[in-house]
Design an enzyme around this catalytic site. Structure first.
Site, PDB file in Angstrom:
ATOM      1  N   ASP A 157       0.820  -1.212   0.000  1.00  0.00           N
ATOM      2  CA  ASP A 157       0.000   0.000   0.000  1.00  0.00           C
ATOM      3  C   ASP A 157       0.856   1.266   0.000  1.00  0.00           C
ATOM      4  OD1 ASP A 157      -2.393   1.678   0.461  1.00  0.00           O
ATOM      5  OD2 ASP A 157      -3.330  -0.221   0.974  1.00  0.00           O
ATOM      6  N   HIS A 209      -4.273   5.969   2.790  1.00  0.00           N
ATOM      7  CA  HIS A 209      -4.861   4.725   2.296  1.00  0.00           C
ATOM      8  C   HIS A 209      -4.296   3.499   3.013  1.00  0.00           C
ATOM      9  CE1 HIS A 209      -5.566   1.575  -0.807  1.00  0.00           C
ATOM     10  NE2 HIS A 209      -6.612   2.298  -1.129  1.00  0.00           N
ATOM     11  N   SER A 527     -11.071  -0.982  -1.932  1.00  0.00           N
ATOM     12  CA  SER A 527      -9.896  -1.000  -1.053  1.00  0.00           C
ATOM     13  C   SER A 527     -10.251  -1.303   0.373  1.00  0.00           C
ATOM     14  CB  SER A 527      -9.246   0.382  -1.012  1.00  0.00           C
ATOM     15  OG  SER A 527      -8.357   0.521  -2.043  1.00  0.00           O
TER      16      SER A 527
END
Ligand SMILES: *[C@@H]1O[C@H](CO)[C@@H](O)[C@H](O)[C@H]1NC(C)=O
Ligand SMILES: *[C@@H]1O[C@H](CO)[C@@H](O)[C@H](O)[C@H]1NC(C)=O
Length: 725
Positions: A157, A209, A527
């Site tokens: 990520d 994220h 996600s």
């Protein structure tokens, strides 16, 4: 009887339905072909180059030297920039390097070269969940599985904000002795046992994220968590006691294929057990040119469970990415929670919506509604037309609209209502505009705009807020953005695999990024669901350490819920009945996945024969080079509409399963034998399924399921058939 052109699913079962002819494949050093553009240029690009592996047991330096021997020079002409960007040793036999097309032509002539393709940029797939999945602290399955204790969940990520309380290690033992990972720029603890970057810089998270996805998979318990008072409670990942290893492979602007492979390479070397990849390639990428697919194949062959996202390109057909059968590919659904706000219209009608800004006091006086029909997206508005009004607009992705909305509020609008386009239906994907902006479903938009434009548009409006409502129905519903099947590349493999919460999910967040403020934030996208499944896989691995990735995937799929809690069908974003292309096998049910009764196990050879049938010898060589260092031969035998599959008994030693077929009348499914009697644990039984069809003209796509039912277990697989038109 109409012919079936194509038998699409039994997802785990029908791996090779579309093969034109039985074929043989072998991986051999002789297979060599470079993919090159016909237009040769002298510009440098990043290529991923596959070559034959160096001699067995070569050291890292030997790999590097072997790879460098393919390159025309160590540095790009007239510069100090190295050509070799990554030297892979685990995921891949090959390297990433900067080359011109002409130079690549020369590389391709060297002995040992196998194949090359340009590295492509892939996208991050973003845009009260443990309870919704039936996990409660101190109870049953969650505590039996030790909350994931001892499993290392690798996350590819944007990095991780290590100081977040979700990554505190209270109550977590040290990682297993065989763990080889480490932290480069932050201090590891027992929770965050690895933090590395393959893209330079530190392992911190400038985007948010990676912090969010890591906390969803394996964040520790944090009491008093909320987003500005919303979704308040104890936050926890699905495997709160598992260890996390962050492999930073993405910048906020995206992820390079070459870097993803490098991340997988390190993850394999360090010894992760589950790998969570909330990144999506392009639908239709062939497996042999898809970095995630190739790297993941090797990971799976080493027993690592790889979970990836379906992508956010829904609700359109054929939009699913990450479609190889060895990946567990996850679709996004809603949860039974709403950040509720209501609009009271002048005619007494109430419209329910949601907002992340619940701080505003209920408006005490009514305001006129304003719907600029000629500027539906609220573009180019001026101060005079909006001041003191509630402005109604069509909702777009935040990136396109954020500025317009903030301007309208600064101009002095009393509030705004954003309504979904028809294709987004009931999926209200929330953005925090930090002002009185309420988001509503498409159907409510119609009511609102009619009202605003009616003669009686003395239309007035009052907002009221209810903070967080739980037990909202219907839930789950598939989110509009969640990518859909069928599978572009291999229609015989049903994708996505499974539906998981992915809409408006609370997760850890770093402070002060462009995207939010931390310590928690609410995000949507496939996600956010991928790590839910990674967490579930970690729990199952604890209870069944000897299960293969395919067995764990099978357990998660065959025990998933085909209906919601009150027995109704799981709906899509328009509140129509969802199909297997929307949600895969069903909605994940972690506790049942731990005890599936039977599993469909597949070995790496099964995957290899599938690749062979789909892509031939070159394709297999590209993908399986690392897993089959020299030569393997696989043979395919099948007749088009009958498939044989094997199940393994992982439930009680003595058990009897009966086949239960649930399909529309137009489909005829025969299962032989229709009873499976097991006497031992671990015993295998093979059965065949043949499917034929009536009435093709009226049903282009037919869906149903096959379940093996015993006294204690239901092992269900969807069946999808597409018919000649
Ligand atoms: C949100 O708005 C309030 C006042 O309306 C302001 O004090 C606060 O700083 C704003 N927050 C952000 C993140 O802009
Ligand atoms: C289940 O689905 C039906 C319709 O599909 C719906 O009416 C009902 O509210 C749903 N129940 C829950 C708990 O979401």
């Amino acid at each position: 009887m109409a012919p079936l052109t194509n038998l699409l699913a039994l997802p785990l079962l029908l791996l090779a339905t579309l093969c034109p002819t039985p074929s043989m494949c072998y991986v051999s050093p002789a297979v060599a072909r470079a993919q090159q553009d016909s237009t040769k240029t002298s510009t440098y690009r990043t290529y991923i180059v596959l070559v034959e592996p160096p001699p067995l047991n070569a050291k890292e330096e030997a790999y590097r030297r072997w790879y460098q021997s393919f390159l025309p020079s160590l540095h790009i002409a007239d510069s100090v920039e190295p050509r070799l960007l990554h030297s892979y040793s685990e995921a891949f036999s090959g390297f990433a390097a900067r080359l011109t097309d002409d130079e690549l032509g020369a590389v391709a002539k060297k002995p040992g070269f196998v194949r090359a393709f340009p590295s492509r940029t892939l996208q991050l797939t973003t845009m009260r969940t443990p309870e919704f999945l039936g996990l409660r602290e101190g109870t049953g399955f969650w505590s039996d599985a030790g909350y994931g204790k001892g499993v290392i969940v690798g996350v590819l990520d944007t990095g991780i904000y290590a100081a977040h309380p979700s990554f505190d290690d209270h109550g977590i033992p040290p990682p297993p002795a065989k763990w080889k990972g480490s932290c480069k720029t932050v201090r590891c603890n027992n929770k965050l046992t690895g933090a590395k970057t393959v893209i330079g810089g530190d392992s911190g998270d400038p985007d948010g994220h990676g912090t969010h996805t890591s906390s969803t998979a394996a964040g520790n318990f944090v009491t008093g968590a909320s987003y500005n008072g919303l979704a308040a409670g104890t936050a926890a990942g699905i495997s709160p006691s598992a260890h996390i290893a962050m492999h930073k492979v993405c910048s906020p602007s995206g992820c390079e294929g070459a870097d993803i492979v490098a991340g997988i390479d390190v993850a394999i070397k360090d010894g992760v057990v589950v790998l969570s990849i909330s990144i999506s390639g392009n639908p239709g990428d062939h497996f042999d040119q898809d970095a995630v697919a190739i790297g993941a194949f090797t990971a799976v062959s080493k027993g690592i469970i790889v979970v990836s996202s379906a992508g956010n390109r829904g609700p359109f057909p054929r939009s699913v990415a990450n479609d190889p059968p060895w990946l567990l590919t996850v679709a996004a659904g809603s949860v039974d929670r709403s950040f509720y706000a209501e609009v009271l219209l002048g005619n007494g009608r109430r419209i329910g919506g949601e907002t992340l800004t619940q701080v505003g006091k209920p408006s005490s006086k009514p305001y006129p509604l304003f719907y600029p029909a000629d500027r539906r997206f609220c573009e180019n508005m001026d101060s005079a037309s909006v001041v003191g009004k509630v402005v109604i607009c069509v909702s777009l992705a935040a990136a396109f609209q954020d500025v317009n909305i903030r301007c309208i509020m600064v101009y002095g609008a009393a509030g705004m209502v954003l309504f979904n386009t028809k294709s987004r239906g009931y999926t209200v994907d929330l953005m925090d505009y930090n002002s009185s902006v309420i988001q509503v479903a498409a159907a409510d938009g119609v009511v609102l705009t009619d009202h605003a434009m009616s003669a009686a548009s003395s239309a007035i409006d009052i907002f009221t807020y209810s903070n967080t409502l739980l037990g909202v129905r219907p839930a789950p519903a598939v989110a509009s953005f969640s990518s859909r099947g069928p599978n572009h590349v291999a229609p015989g493999v049903l994708k996505p695999d499974i539906l998981v919460p992915g809409l408006n999910i609370l997760g850890a967040f770093p402070p002060n990024t462009d995207n939010g403020m931390g310590p928690f934030s609410i995000m949507s996208g496939t996600s956010t669901e991928t790590p839910h499944v990674s967490g579930v896989a970690a729990l199952i691995k604890i209870l069944h350490p000897d299960w293969s990735p395919a067995a764990i995937k099978s357990a998660i799929l065959t025990t998933s819920d085909a209906v919601n809690r009150t027995g109704g069908p799981i709906l899509n974003e328009k509140y129509g009945k969802s199909g297997a292309y929307d949600r895969g096998a069903g909605h994940v049910n972690p506790a049942r996945a731990a005890d599936p009764g039977l599993v469909y196990d597949l070995g790496i050879t099964d995957y290899a024969s599938f690749i062979c049938s789909l892509l031939g010898q070159d394709g297999l060589a590209t993908i399986a080079m690392r897993s089959y260092p020299r030569t393997i031969t696989v043979r395919l035998t099948k007749s088009p509409f009958t498939v044989k599959r094997t199940v393994t008994n992982v439930g009680p030693a003595a058990s009897t399963y009966k086949a239960k077929v649930d399909v529309p009348n137009s489909l005829r499914v025969r299962v032989s034998p229709d009873t499976l009697v097991f006497c031992r644990a671990g015993e295998k039984k093979t059965f065949s399924v043949s499917v034929s069809c009536h009435d093709a003209a009226r049903h282009k796509l037919v869906g149903g399921s096959l379940s093996w039912v015993s006294e204690e277990h239901v092992v269900r697989s969807p069946i999808v058939a597409s018919l000649a038109s």
